[in-house]
Design a protein around this motif. Structure first.
Motif, PDB file in Angstrom:
ATOM      1  N   MET B 180     -25.854 173.839 -21.975  1.00  0.00           N
ATOM      2  CA  MET B 180     -25.311 172.665 -22.681  1.00  0.00           C
ATOM      3  C   MET B 180     -25.589 172.747 -24.182  1.00  0.00           C
ATOM      4  N   GLY B 181     -26.619 173.502 -24.552  1.00  0.00           N
ATOM      5  CA  GLY B 181     -26.985 173.587 -25.963  1.00  0.00           C
ATOM      6  C   GLY B 181     -25.879 174.168 -26.830  1.00  0.00           C
ATOM      7  N   GLY B 182     -25.077 175.046 -26.278  1.00  0.00           N
ATOM      8  CA  GLY B 182     -24.031 175.684 -27.072  1.00  0.00           C
ATOM      9  C   GLY B 182     -22.688 174.955 -26.995  1.00  0.00           C
ATOM     10  N   ARG B 183     -22.669 173.775 -26.417  1.00  0.00           N
ATOM     11  CA  ARG B 183     -21.393 173.065 -26.194  1.00  0.00           C
ATOM     12  C   ARG B 183     -21.091 172.058 -27.298  1.00  0.00           C
ATOM     13  N   THR B 184     -19.792 171.852 -27.488  1.00  0.00           N
ATOM     14  CA  THR B 184     -19.345 170.830 -28.440  1.00  0.00           C
ATOM     15  C   THR B 184     -18.704 169.694 -27.657  1.00  0.00           C
ATOM     16  N   VAL B 185     -19.117 168.476 -28.003  1.00  0.00           N
ATOM     17  CA  VAL B 185     -18.572 167.293 -27.318  1.00  0.00           C
ATOM     18  C   VAL B 185     -17.671 166.532 -28.281  1.00  0.00           C
ATOM     19  N   LEU B 186     -16.515 166.160 -27.793  1.00  0.00           N
ATOM     20  CA  LEU B 186     -15.625 165.293 -28.575  1.00  0.00           C
ATOM     21  C   LEU B 186     -15.651 163.917 -27.935  1.00  0.00           C
ATOM     22  N   MET B 187     -16.119 162.920 -28.683  1.00  0.00           N
ATOM     23  CA  MET B 187     -16.122 161.550 -28.179  1.00  0.00           C
ATOM     24  C   MET B 187     -14.861 160.883 -28.735  1.00  0.00           C
ATOM     25  N   VAL B 188     -13.998 160.450 -27.859  1.00  0.00           N
ATOM     26  CA  VAL B 188     -12.790 159.747 -28.315  1.00  0.00           C
ATOM     27  C   VAL B 188     -13.041 158.270 -28.073  1.00  0.00           C
ATOM     28  N   ALA B 212     -14.357 160.806 -32.629  1.00  0.00           N
ATOM     29  CA  ALA B 212     -13.038 160.423 -33.163  1.00  0.00           C
ATOM     30  C   ALA B 212     -12.797 158.962 -32.830  1.00  0.00           C
ATOM     31  N   ASN B 213     -12.568 158.154 -33.860  1.00  0.00           N
ATOM     32  CA  ASN B 213     -12.403 156.719 -33.611  1.00  0.00           C
ATOM     33  C   ASN B 213     -11.353 156.143 -34.562  1.00  0.00           C
ATOM     34  N   ARG B 214     -10.691 155.089 -34.076  1.00  0.00           N
ATOM     35  CA  ARG B 214      -9.671 154.452 -34.917  1.00  0.00           C
ATOM     36  C   ARG B 214     -10.330 153.900 -36.190  1.00  0.00           C
ATOM     37  N   THR B 215     -11.503 153.291 -36.030  1.00  0.00           N
ATOM     38  CA  THR B 215     -12.232 152.806 -37.212  1.00  0.00           C
ATOM     39  C   THR B 215     -13.270 153.860 -37.579  1.00  0.00           C
ATOM     40  N   LEU B 216     -13.009 154.545 -38.687  1.00  0.00           N
ATOM     41  CA  LEU B 216     -13.876 155.672 -39.063  1.00  0.00           C
ATOM     42  C   LEU B 216     -15.304 155.210 -39.351  1.00  0.00           C
ATOM     43  N   SER B 217     -15.435 154.003 -39.944  1.00  0.00           N
ATOM     44  CA  SER B 217     -16.776 153.536 -40.318  1.00  0.00           C
ATOM     45  C   SER B 217     -17.661 153.370 -39.073  1.00  0.00           C
ATOM     46  N   ARG B 218     -17.048 152.903 -37.967  1.00  0.00           N
ATOM     47  CA  ARG B 218     -17.836 152.740 -36.726  1.00  0.00           C
ATOM     48  C   ARG B 218     -18.281 154.110 -36.191  1.00  0.00           C
ATOM     49  N   ALA B 219     -17.364 155.087 -36.304  1.00  0.00           N
ATOM     50  CA  ALA B 219     -17.705 156.449 -35.858  1.00  0.00           C
ATOM     51  C   ALA B 219     -18.844 157.011 -36.704  1.00  0.00           C
ATOM     52  N   GLU B 220     -18.766 156.741 -38.011  1.00  0.00           N
ATOM     53  CA  GLU B 220     -19.819 157.233 -38.918  1.00  0.00           C
ATOM     54  C   GLU B 220     -21.163 156.570 -38.598  1.00  0.00           C
ATOM     55  N   GLU B 221     -21.066 155.290 -38.282  1.00  0.00           N
ATOM     56  CA  GLU B 221     -22.285 154.552 -37.926  1.00  0.00           C
ATOM     57  C   GLU B 221     -22.918 155.173 -36.678  1.00  0.00           C
ATOM     58  N   LEU B 222     -22.064 155.492 -35.710  1.00  0.00           N
ATOM     59  CA  LEU B 222     -22.579 156.086 -34.462  1.00  0.00           C
ATOM     60  C   LEU B 222     -23.189 157.462 -34.708  1.00  0.00           C
ATOM     61  N   THR B 223     -22.590 158.242 -35.624  1.00  0.00           N
ATOM     62  CA  THR B 223     -23.170 159.565 -35.919  1.00  0.00           C
ATOM     63  C   THR B 223     -24.600 159.423 -36.435  1.00  0.00           C
ATOM     64  N   ARG B 224     -24.831 158.364 -37.176  1.00  0.00           N
ATOM     65  CA  ARG B 224     -26.189 158.159 -37.721  1.00  0.00           C
ATOM     66  C   ARG B 224     -27.168 157.745 -36.601  1.00  0.00           C
ATOM     67  N   GLU B 225     -26.613 157.031 -35.607  1.00  0.00           N
ATOM     68  CA  GLU B 225     -27.474 156.554 -34.520  1.00  0.00           C
ATOM     69  C   GLU B 225     -27.821 157.655 -33.521  1.00  0.00           C
ATOM     70  N   ASP B 237      -6.595 160.075 -34.859  1.00  0.00           N
ATOM     71  CA  ASP B 237      -5.392 160.912 -34.757  1.00  0.00           C
ATOM     72  C   ASP B 237      -5.682 162.397 -35.062  1.00  0.00           C
ATOM     73  N   ARG B 238      -6.907 162.709 -35.451  1.00  0.00           N
ATOM     74  CA  ARG B 238      -7.258 164.121 -35.669  1.00  0.00           C
ATOM     75  C   ARG B 238      -7.951 164.747 -34.437  1.00  0.00           C
ATOM     76  N   ALA B 239      -8.046 163.964 -33.358  1.00  0.00           N
ATOM     77  CA  ALA B 239      -8.737 164.452 -32.155  1.00  0.00           C
ATOM     78  C   ALA B 239      -8.083 165.734 -31.637  1.00  0.00           C
ATOM     79  N   GLY B 240      -6.746 165.782 -31.683  1.00  0.00           N
ATOM     80  CA  GLY B 240      -6.026 166.957 -31.191  1.00  0.00           C
ATOM     81  C   GLY B 240      -6.377 168.232 -31.952  1.00  0.00           C
ATOM     82  N   GLU B 241      -6.747 168.065 -33.231  1.00  0.00           N
ATOM     83  CA  GLU B 241      -7.064 169.240 -34.066  1.00  0.00           C
ATOM     84  C   GLU B 241      -8.359 169.934 -33.613  1.00  0.00           C
ATOM     85  N   VAL B 242      -9.297 169.133 -33.120  1.00  0.00           N
ATOM     86  CA  VAL B 242     -10.603 169.725 -32.778  1.00  0.00           C
ATOM     87  C   VAL B 242     -10.726 170.076 -31.300  1.00  0.00           C
ATOM     88  N   ILE B 243      -9.743 169.653 -30.528  1.00  0.00           N
ATOM     89  CA  ILE B 243      -9.905 169.844 -29.071  1.00  0.00           C
ATOM     90  C   ILE B 243      -9.924 171.324 -28.685  1.00  0.00           C
TER      91      ILE B 243
END
Lengths: 274, 439
Positions: B180-188, B212-225, B237-243
């Motif tokens: 699991m250490g080498g895995r990337t998770v995309l949270m939509v 990836a979230n509609r409200t970027l500020s909430r996503a940024e807040e979660l990254t800090r948490e 809408d950029r979720a498809g780019e990283v999948i």
């Protein structure tokens, strides 16, 4: 010494059966799934001693008859599995591997009389080039057998996961990516050795096969050439598909399994024609 | 056995009542300091979790423990008015040990087999040891409780399998990926469920998270948490780019339409050539079910996770009798240990030890004496042993009157070890068993 060899020969499949049962218990009871099993190394040493005794008794490498080769494939499979367990520290696939090894060794042991009849019949297989043909063939069989076991486990696990069947196998099987990776890597190793086997086989055939005349080709050899070539093409497709066409893991695994089944047919045909 | 527990738990009171008496933060430490000054508890330890507040203690017998406990809690929490004592329970002696071991085994937890309670018990004991309110008896009791917790987790199915949707998502991913250490998770989506799932995955070893979230500020807040992982935020809408570089996708948006569609992502995912685990926690679903038909894709929705959770809960339930048997056995062992440290029985064993020594020495040297001298020798050795034993026996008898329970137990255990009295006891018991068998 023949009596001793005979006893050891019949003990070997029992040893592998005991290991399969032990690994089966680990698989079902889910205990010690990440411990190393000292029984494997003991079995390898025991089997190695048997082969050495065999070699001493009959004066050559036990690589002449197909039954001898099966026994060598069995011990090398155990050795490869031991190495895999050492690296992955995961015992959950052991039951399947040792069931296969048990079947290989049982088939070999059951044909003791055939082995004795062929042992010591050194012929061209004991010659330098003969070894270069048989040894890679043994390694190819071993690796491809592994590839097939892991491919089967992958396909079963994938089917369970796809159908949301969260039963015993879902719990007990190793992670799917590990199974897929092990299957493909084993197949690649087997494919490489198979290629060497075919090349050295071609050279052997050129030197000793036809004897330079217009003699009709041995049907056993013909079967080996046809089926072996078919299997080689399938494995080549598998490697190409994985790297170039980005085939899915399930397709690669299914083809690995199909290739191994063809190899098995080759082996059985070869036994039948012996 | 001088040991009791007073407490309130999810079995006796709803959360709005429990929270009034919860000793969270530094309150447990303050309670212990206050209780220590009072002559009611010889030893005390507070266990405070979201499901229970309990006081394990050795009473002095000098006052009413329940009143003292509630009085301190009321003072610390600033509670006024009458306290409804019916929501509190009290267990004494062996029942207190049974209760504690049941708690340690997570048999008394709201989610049977949960893992946190053992850590919380360790924290509670550590605090009590720091405050010097846990001594020999509570120490022994707690170490036995830790053992019970470990045994039930390793020997039964009680602690196995996830029992929350979020951890079930992580378990599903772990069935697909070995490392699991080498895995990337995309949270939509960045809601609470997504956050819980992300935390479960991080504790399973995942180190790279993209939110990836509609409200970027909430996503940024979660990254800090999300401490413990390298997390970054992107717009939905950029979720498809990283999948294409993702191994695990967790979806939990509130969207009424699928967010990940086959038309948009089918080709990208097919070309990856590696496994992809998609867990759709959203209702209505975020992921087009057709994506699940792709060979390398494993798509699970909330129903599948519920099935995993239900199956695990059932499995835990089936193993409760085995866990209870472990608790019962360990309670028996603890009670046996406690009973063995009673002064009266130890005095008997001590006398027996010296008598055996005396007899052995007489047998060894008796032959060098005449018959009349041997009689003198008997008397002399008897007298000598009595004199040697007089002080230790007086000390043991005095303990019962003067010392605390822990001091008594510690002293008795030291003497038992010093003279290897367990051996003598075992011999005597063996003889007793033999006699019973003969009968």
């Amino acid at each position: 010494m023949d009596t001793l060899l005979s006893i050891l020969n019949w003990l070997l499949p029992l040893v592998y059966l005991a290991l399969a049962i032990d690994y089966g218990a680990t698989f079902i009871l889910r205990n010690r799934t990440h411990d190393r099993n000292p029984g494997v190394i003991l079995a390898i040493v025991f089997h190695g001693a048997f082969l050495v005794l065999w070699g001493v008794r009959f004066g050559g490498l036990p690589l002449v008859s197909n039954y001898e080769i099966l026994s060598v494939v069995a011990v090398s499979s155990a050795a490869v599995y031991w190495a895999i367990e050492l690296v992955t520290r995961d015992r959950r696939a052991g039951v399947f591997v040792f069931l296969l090894i048990f079947l290989l060794q049982y088939t070999s042991s059951a044909s003791l009389s055939v082995m004795i009849a062929h042992a010591g019949d050194s012929g061209h297989m004991q010659a330098g080039l003969g070894r270069l043909h048989v040894l890679p063939a043994v390694l190819a069989y071993t690796a491809l057998a592994f590839g097939a076991v892991y491919a089967t486990l992958y396909l079963v696990g994938q089917r369970n996961m796809k159908h949301h069947n969260f039963g015993l196998l879902f719990d007990r099987l190793p992670p799917l990516d590990l199974l897929g990776r092990m299957s493909f890597q084993s197949m690649q190793v087997g494919f490489a050795f198979m290629t060497i086997t075919i090349i050295t086989g071609g050279v052997l055939f050129h030197r000793f096969g036809s004897g330079g005349g217009a003699m009709p080709i041995d049907p056993k050899l013909l079967a080996k050439i046809v089926i072996g070539s078919a299997a080689w093409i399938i494995f080549a497709m598998d490697v190409f598909g994985k790297y170039i066409l980005k085939w899915s893991v399930s397709r690669v695994s299914a083809i690995t399994l199909a290739g191994f089944l063809i190899i098995a047919v080759l082996f059985v045909t070869s036994l039948a024609l012996s | 056995m001088k040991l009791s527990v007073i407490g309130i738990s999810h079995r006796t009171a709803p959360v709005e009542v429990r929270e009034r008496y919860a000793l969270t933060g530094d309150l447990a430490g303050r309670f212990l300091r206050a209780a220590h000054l009072e002559n009611v508890f010889e030893e005390a330890m507070v266990l405070d979790t979201c499901n229970r507040t309990e006081l394990y203690f050795v009473p002095t017998g000098a006052g009413d423990c329940m009143d003292s406990f509630l009085g301190h809690v009321a003072k610390l929490k600033g509670l006024s008015g009458d306290v409804d004592k019916s929501v509190f329970y009290r267990h004494d002696s062996q029942a207190a040990v049974e209760h504690l071991f049941g708690v340690a085994a997570a048999l008394d937890s709201q989610i049977v087999g949960e893992h946190q309670v053992l850590g919380q018990l360790k924290d509670a004991y550590r605090l009590a040891a720091e405050q010097r309110t846990a001594r020999f008896l509570l120490g022994r009791l707690m170490h036995r409780a830790f053992r019970v917790g470990k045994r039930t987790r390793s020997e039964t199915e009680l602690g196995r399998g996830s029992v929350s949707v979020a951890s079930a998502a992580a378990d599903l991913a772990a069935q697909i990926f070995s490392d699991m250490g080498g895995r990337t998770v995309l949270m939509v989506g960045a809601g609470q469920t997504a956050e819980a799932a992300a935390r479960s995955l991080i504790s399973a070893g995942v180190r790279r998270v993209v939110i990836a979230n509609r409200t970027l500020s909430r996503a940024e807040e979660l990254t800090r948490e999300l401490t413990g992982a390298n997390a970054r935020a992107i717009e939905l809408d950029r979720a498809g780019e990283v999948i294409g570089d993702t191994d695990i996708v967790i979806c939990s948006t509130g969207s009424s339409e699928p967010v990940l569609t086959y038309d948009a992502l089918g080709d990208i995912i097919s070309r990856r050539g590696k496994l992809l685990c998609i867990v759709d926690l959203a209702v209505p679903r975020d992921v087009d079910p057709k994506l699940g038909d792709l060979p390398n894709v494993f798509l699970h929705n909330i129903n599948d996770l519920d099935r995993v959770v239900a199956r695990n809960i059932e499995r835990r339930r089936q193993d409760i009798p085995r866990a209870k048997a472990i608790v019962e056995f360990e309670v028996g062992e603890f009670v046996k240990w406690y009973d063995s440290l009673q002064a009266a029985s130890t005095i008997k064993l001590l006398n027996r030890r010296f008598e055996l020594l005396r007899q052995a020495e007489i047998e060894r040297y008796g032959g060098k004496f005449s018959d009349s001298d041997r009689e003198q020798l008997q008397r002399f050795t008897e007298s000598l042993c009595k004199k040697i034993l007089h002080r230790p026996i007086a000390f043991l008898r005095g303990l019962a009157q003067d010392a605390s329970v822990s001091d008594q137990l510690l002293a008795v255990e030291t003497i038992r070890r010093m003279y290897e009295l367990d051996e003598i006891e075992a011999e005597q018991n063996g003889r007793g068993d033999d006699l019973e068998n003969d009968e």
